[in-house]
Design a protein around this motif. Structure first.
Motif, PDB file in Angstrom:
ATOM      1  N   UNK A  72       0.873  -1.181   0.000  1.00  0.00           N
ATOM      2  CA  UNK A  72       0.000   0.000   0.000  1.00  0.00           C
ATOM      3  C   UNK A  72       0.904   1.223   0.000  1.00  0.00           C
ATOM      4  N   UNK A  73       0.644   2.175  -0.893  1.00  0.00           N
ATOM      5  CA  UNK A  73       1.508   3.363  -0.916  1.00  0.00           C
ATOM      6  C   UNK A  73       0.898   4.491  -0.084  1.00  0.00           C
ATOM      7  N   UNK A  74       1.643   5.588   0.006  1.00  0.00           N
ATOM      8  CA  UNK A  74       1.218   6.700   0.876  1.00  0.00           C
ATOM      9  C   UNK A  74      -0.088   7.340   0.399  1.00  0.00           C
ATOM     10  N   UNK A 132      -2.614   5.744  -0.761  1.00  0.00           N
ATOM     11  CA  UNK A 132      -3.762   4.885  -0.460  1.00  0.00           C
ATOM     12  C   UNK A 132      -4.075   3.860  -1.538  1.00  0.00           C
ATOM     13  N   UNK A 133      -3.181   3.683  -2.514  1.00  0.00           N
ATOM     14  CA  UNK A 133      -3.362   2.634  -3.525  1.00  0.00           C
ATOM     15  C   UNK A 133      -2.773   1.330  -2.981  1.00  0.00           C
ATOM     16  N   UNK A 134      -3.461   0.222  -3.259  1.00  0.00           N
ATOM     17  CA  UNK A 134      -2.926  -1.090  -2.868  1.00  0.00           C
ATOM     18  C   UNK A 134      -2.563  -1.858  -4.132  1.00  0.00           C
ATOM     19  N   UNK A 135      -1.376  -2.469  -4.122  1.00  0.00           N
ATOM     20  CA  UNK A 135      -0.921  -3.211  -5.300  1.00  0.00           C
ATOM     21  C   UNK A 135      -0.781  -4.685  -4.955  1.00  0.00           C
ATOM     22  N   UNK A 136      -1.559  -5.520  -5.616  1.00  0.00           N
ATOM     23  CA  UNK A 136      -1.407  -6.966  -5.485  1.00  0.00           C
ATOM     24  C   UNK A 136      -0.731  -7.474  -6.751  1.00  0.00           C
ATOM     25  N   UNK A 137      -0.194  -8.686  -6.673  1.00  0.00           N
ATOM     26  CA  UNK A 137       0.432  -9.266  -7.870  1.00  0.00           C
ATOM     27  C   UNK A 137      -0.667  -9.858  -8.745  1.00  0.00           C
ATOM     28  N   UNK A 138      -1.273  -9.024  -9.570  1.00  0.00           N
ATOM     29  CA  UNK A 138      -2.318  -9.517 -10.462  1.00  0.00           C
ATOM     30  C   UNK A 138      -3.642  -9.665  -9.734  1.00  0.00           C
ATOM     31  N   UNK A 139      -4.584 -10.311 -10.413  1.00  0.00           N
ATOM     32  CA  UNK A 139      -5.940 -10.430  -9.871  1.00  0.00           C
ATOM     33  C   UNK A 139      -6.041 -11.718  -9.059  1.00  0.00           C
ATOM     34  N   UNK A 140      -6.588 -11.631  -7.874  1.00  0.00           N
ATOM     35  CA  UNK A 140      -6.815 -12.827  -7.052  1.00  0.00           C
ATOM     36  C   UNK A 140      -8.302 -12.968  -6.796  1.00  0.00           C
ATOM     37  N   UNK A 148      -5.923  -5.828   1.594  1.00  0.00           N
ATOM     38  CA  UNK A 148      -5.188  -6.419   0.466  1.00  0.00           C
ATOM     39  C   UNK A 148      -5.005  -7.912   0.666  1.00  0.00           C
ATOM     40  N   UNK A 149      -4.620  -8.580  -0.404  1.00  0.00           N
ATOM     41  CA  UNK A 149      -4.622 -10.037  -0.417  1.00  0.00           C
ATOM     42  C   UNK A 149      -3.604 -10.656   0.543  1.00  0.00           C
ATOM     43  N   UNK A 150      -2.516  -9.919   0.825  1.00  0.00           N
ATOM     44  CA  UNK A 150      -1.470 -10.517   1.659  1.00  0.00           C
ATOM     45  C   UNK A 150      -1.966 -10.789   3.078  1.00  0.00           C
ATOM     46  N   UNK A 151      -3.051 -10.130   3.507  1.00  0.00           N
ATOM     47  CA  UNK A 151      -3.534 -10.361   4.875  1.00  0.00           C
ATOM     48  C   UNK A 151      -4.006 -11.805   5.061  1.00  0.00           C
ATOM     49  N   UNK A 152      -4.386 -12.462   3.967  1.00  0.00           N
ATOM     50  CA  UNK A 152      -4.805 -13.870   4.071  1.00  0.00           C
ATOM     51  C   UNK A 152      -3.634 -14.709   4.579  1.00  0.00           C
ATOM     52  N   UNK A 153      -2.471 -14.527   3.931  1.00  0.00           N
ATOM     53  CA  UNK A 153      -1.300 -15.305   4.337  1.00  0.00           C
ATOM     54  C   UNK A 153      -0.804 -14.879   5.712  1.00  0.00           C
ATOM     55  N   UNK A 154      -0.897 -13.582   5.987  1.00  0.00           N
ATOM     56  CA  UNK A 154      -0.445 -13.129   7.313  1.00  0.00           C
ATOM     57  C   UNK A 154      -1.266 -13.779   8.410  1.00  0.00           C
ATOM     58  N   UNK A 155      -2.590 -13.859   8.187  1.00  0.00           N
ATOM     59  CA  UNK A 155      -3.459 -14.478   9.191  1.00  0.00           C
ATOM     60  C   UNK A 155      -3.083 -15.946   9.397  1.00  0.00           C
ATOM     61  N   UNK A 209     -13.164  -3.300  -6.171  1.00  0.00           N
ATOM     62  CA  UNK A 209     -12.709  -3.231  -4.782  1.00  0.00           C
ATOM     63  C   UNK A 209     -12.409  -1.779  -4.426  1.00  0.00           C
ATOM     64  N   UNK A 210     -13.449  -0.964  -4.244  1.00  0.00           N
ATOM     65  CA  UNK A 210     -13.235   0.484  -4.095  1.00  0.00           C
ATOM     66  C   UNK A 210     -12.327   0.862  -2.928  1.00  0.00           C
ATOM     67  N   UNK A 211     -12.257   0.016  -1.908  1.00  0.00           N
ATOM     68  CA  UNK A 211     -11.465   0.387  -0.729  1.00  0.00           C
ATOM     69  C   UNK A 211      -9.947   0.248  -0.951  1.00  0.00           C
ATOM     70  N   UNK A 212      -9.563  -0.280  -2.122  1.00  0.00           N
ATOM     71  CA  UNK A 212      -8.129  -0.405  -2.409  1.00  0.00           C
ATOM     72  C   UNK A 212      -7.593   0.810  -3.169  1.00  0.00           C
ATOM     73  N   UNK A 213      -8.464   1.758  -3.471  1.00  0.00           N
ATOM     74  CA  UNK A 213      -8.079   2.909  -4.291  1.00  0.00           C
ATOM     75  C   UNK A 213      -8.598   4.183  -3.606  1.00  0.00           C
ATOM     76  N   UNK A 214      -7.810   5.292  -3.594  1.00  0.00           N
ATOM     77  CA  UNK A 214      -8.303   6.522  -2.948  1.00  0.00           C
ATOM     78  C   UNK A 214      -9.565   7.053  -3.633  1.00  0.00           C
ATOM     79  N   UNK A 215     -10.372   7.756  -2.866  1.00  0.00           N
ATOM     80  CA  UNK A 215     -11.633   8.303  -3.385  1.00  0.00           C
ATOM     81  C   UNK A 215     -11.359   9.257  -4.556  1.00  0.00           C
TER      82      UNK A 215
END
Lengths: 313, 443
Positions: free
Chosen positions: B50-52, B54-62, B210-217, B324-330
């Motif tokens: 996630x950058x400053x 508010x954009x979140x970058x995943x490796x492709x579509x999951x 973002x998708x990485x939280x799945x693995x973190x959990x 996924x609107x919450x991954x991108x700034x308003x």
């Protein structure tokens, strides 16, 4: 409400080799906005909640108005009176052959509904006890004028080999470790004593139709293990209890809840949803008519199992 | 039995979703294990940043369903997808996938003809033959084959038919699921799980973080058994059974190995058997994900746009904020452009600015004025992104899918199975394979 989850094994097989069958939520009481998963063991078909809230979390899933804490005539009216008659007849059938002075224990007795029936309609010489782990059930029973034990049978230090009949009516599905409880039950039964289990039936058409989300028998997240005839027998066998019979029986409850959950989840009309409740004689009559022929051919909505602790040879 | 192997844990190679699923399964069965991850963090391809702004970058579509979220106990951390749909951009026009394509008479007649023909003839061994027999030559040649070629980096005649067989949802079933989606206002997952049956009660959700939280959990539950920065260099086999591994130069006796390592590196790692010979020929496709940040709506018509025409550098565009609107700034949007490539080729070695320019130039033809709305980009390169299903090694791949051929070695996950598996499939297949593995090993 947020739960801490724990992963568990199939209580019958002792392994976790399962496939997912349903994801659902607490449709009936709305105690949580969390979703829960029911899985089915690929070896024995037992259905269980996995992962499930830990034991502290499970307690929070029973709200103050939970029906088993207070099932009374003032709220349920005609339904209460009909159920009282039917249940009394059923109970006395299971008690057939019990001697004078027989000791009977109802595990997971809730507000003491069945204890009261046995005291009212059974032989006056019978000693009928009830156990429930929830203090609110104990309070509910007191309102009926009945004292029951609070705690789990593993903790309560009840006298071993002292009961002629033990009842687990709509209880085993709520238990975290049914095998451990059945082993404890086996210890409490006199040799030749009987255990009666009443529980939801995963071998029924209502499970087949609604089983991938809305089935009333899931009662998310309160029903932790759910059985069919075969795996219920297997479980009791592992606990040292011999199967006398496991039959399916008539119940409109899961049908009612399944339709209600479906309508609620798919945002159906609220007037219809509200008519599908346990206090609605019409809904219960319709679903009784549906389940009656099914129970006659052995695929009714609930199971009645009778098991015996064999006398040592 | 477990006492006998306490000093010999099962080694799990790789901390992506497959490795972590295996770890959790072993933990539940109280089988000792150690998970070795060569990098400094778990998640594998399921990384997100996630950058400053508010954009979140995943490796492709999951694709994550409510079913998988519930299975790992994190449905509360996920939110239903706002919307999902696919379109195909062809000759300046957008067709909704798949029904919009069938409104075109040439595609419809070609598909109907092929469908009736497929009742009496086989679907063939190559991707070209398979798509032609299933969709008709028009749809196959203009859409399915160019997309598969761009995705795989190989000719349609070189690619095995298995590449298309996972998209098996029939039209009637799809219509039923779409109707249910409309009624429930949920984004029902259609065509995104093949191991687990689709259902009207399984819909797309996505973690808020973002998708990485799945693995973190999942990693939190087995934290004490994870060794980061631990590269497994060798798997040693003796008497036809895995006996030990070498990690960071040190030998460790093990009861077995569950590997998620890319299949083609395993022959180089294994010692004491030739059973894995031939796997080194298996190839993976590299991908570049160019994430374009934009002012205002993206201008795309749906969440995913397939672009089969070769004149474009990318074959797929995803409007992240639409689904996924919450991954991108308003007030902003983000388009991810998927570019298939080879490590070291002109795209792989191109600068990030060069890739951004390349994508913006191409998008300008589809969405005029997009350049003026551009406000930066983030480029993510993945060297081993997708397995390439080549006819040349298809028989070996099928055998590998069933079994590794080495006692005590189980290979799981998309890399490990060399299969195009989606997340939920990876999760359940790994659990089942590990169950069978434990049973076979007497654990």
């Amino acid at each position: 409400m947020g739960f801490q989850f724990e992963h568990v094994l199939c209580n019958v097989c002792g392994v976790d080799d399962c496939h997912p069958v349903a994801v659902g939520e607490d449709f009936e009481y709305g105690t949580s906005d969390q979703e829960f998963m029911a899985v089915q063991c690929r070896r024995c078909d037992t259905v269980y909640l996995n992962p499930r809230p830990d034991s502290d979390g499970i307690r929070l899933a029973y709200p103050e108005n939970y029906h088993a804490f207070q099932f009374d005539e003032s709220e349920f009216g005609l339904v209460y009176r009909v159920r009282q008659r039917l249940e009394a007849r059923r109970l006395l059938r299971w008690c057939r052959g019990l001697p004078d002075g027989a000791a009977i224990l109802d595990i997971g007795c809730g507000d003491g509904f069945h204890v009261e029936l046995l005291r009212k309609f059974g032989k006056p010489t019978w000693e009928v006890d009830g156990v429930d782990s929830d203090s609110r059930a104990v309070s509910g029973a007191r309102k009926r004028g009945i004292d029951i034990h609070q705690g789990s049978i593993e903790e309560l230090n009840l006298k071993q080999e002292s009961y002629d009949l033990i009842l687990m009516i709509m209880t085993i599905e709520h238990v975290c470790d049914p095998l451990a409880m059945l082993k404890a039950v086996s210890g409490l039964l006199k040799p030749g004593g009987r255990l009666v289990i009443v529980t939801d039936n995963t071998g029924s058409p209502d499970f087949r139709i609604f089983g991938n989300r809305h089935w009333g028998g899931y009662h998310f997240p309160r029903h932790l293990y759910l059985f069919n005839r075969r795996n219920l027998s297997q479980l009791c066998d592992r606990a040292g209890l011999k199967t006398v019979s496991v039959k399916s029986a008539l119940s409109p409850v899961n049908w009612t809840y399944s339709f209600r959950n479906w309508i609620q989840d798919w945002k159906g009309p609220s007037w219809l949803k509200n008519r599908l409740s346990l206090s609605s004689p019409l809904a219960l009559a319709i679903f009784t008519a549906i389940d009656l022929p099914l129970s006659m051919v052995g695929i009714g909505a609930i199971l009645h199992g009778v098991f015996v602790k064999e006398k040592s040879k | 039995m477990i006492n006998a192997i306490e000093s010999r844990p099962v080694a799990i190679l790789g901390g992506g979703i497959a490795g972590l699923t295996a770890a959790l399964h072993l933990k539940n069965h109280r089988v000792p294990f150690v998970l070795f991850e060569s990098s400094d963090a778990v998640a594998g391809l399921m990384k997100s940043e996630r950058d400053d702004e508010g954009y979140t970058y995943d490796c492709g579509v999951h694709f994550l369903t409510n079913r998988l979220a519930a299975a790992i106990g994190m449905s509360k951390d996920c939110q239903p997808m706002a919307r999902y749909g696919e379109t195909v951009h062809l000759r300046g026009r957008c067709y909704s996938y798949p029904l919009g394509l069938l409104t075109s008479p040439k595609y419809l007649t070609s598909a109907l003809f092929a469908k009736s023909k497929s009742l009496i003839s086989s679907s063939g061994a190559t991707a070209r033959q398979y798509y032609s027999s299933q969709y008709g030559s028009r749809l196959a040649e203009e859409i399915a084959i160019p997309l598969t070629e761009a995705w795989s980096g190989a000719d349609g005649d070189e690619i095995a038919s298995a590449v298309g067989q996972k998209f098996s949802t029939g039209l009637a079933r799809m219509m039923m699921l779409r109707t249910a989606a409309k009624m429930t206002k949920r984004v029902i997952g259609i065509g995104y799980a093949s191991t687990i049956v689709e259902s009207t009660n399984s819909w797309h959700v996505y973690p808020r973080g973002g998708i990485s939280t799945v693995c973190q959990r999942m990693a939190d539950l087995v934290r004490g058994s994870i060794k980061l920065n631990s590269k497994v260099e060798q798997i040693r086999v003796s008497n036809d059974r895995v006996e030990s591994i070498v990690v960071n130069g040190e030998s460790l006796p093990v009861a077995g190995v569950i590997s998620t390592a890319p299949v083609h590196v395993l022959p180089r790692m294994i010692r004491g058997t030739n059973a894995l010979d031939g796997l080194e020929k298996f190839e993976y496709r590299a991908m570049i994900f160019v994430n374009l940040k934009l002012d205002g709506p993206s201008g795309l018509t749906d969440v995913v746009t397939w672009v089969p025409e070769r004149s474009y550098p990318f074959f797929r565009l995803s409007d992240i904020g639409m689904g996924l609107p919450w991954l991108v700034p308003k007030g902003k949007s983000q388009i991810t452009c998927d570019i298939g490539c080879k490590v070291g080729d002109e795209h792989w070695t191109m600068s990030d600015d060069g890739l951004t320019e390349l994508c913006l130039n191409a998008l300008e033809k589809m969405i005029p004025g997009i350049r003026q709305r551009s406000c930066g980009s983030r480029v993510v390169r993945v060297p081993l992104a997708y397995p390439i299903f080549k006819v040349a090694y298809e028989a070996k791949r099928k055998a590998w899918e069933e079994c590794s051929g080495v006692n005590g070695l189980l290979s799981v996950g998309r890399n490990g199975e060399f299969a195009h598996l989606l997340m939920e499939d990876v999760f359940w297949r790994t659990r089942w394979k590990v169950s069978r593995f434990l049973q076979n090993m007497g654990l």
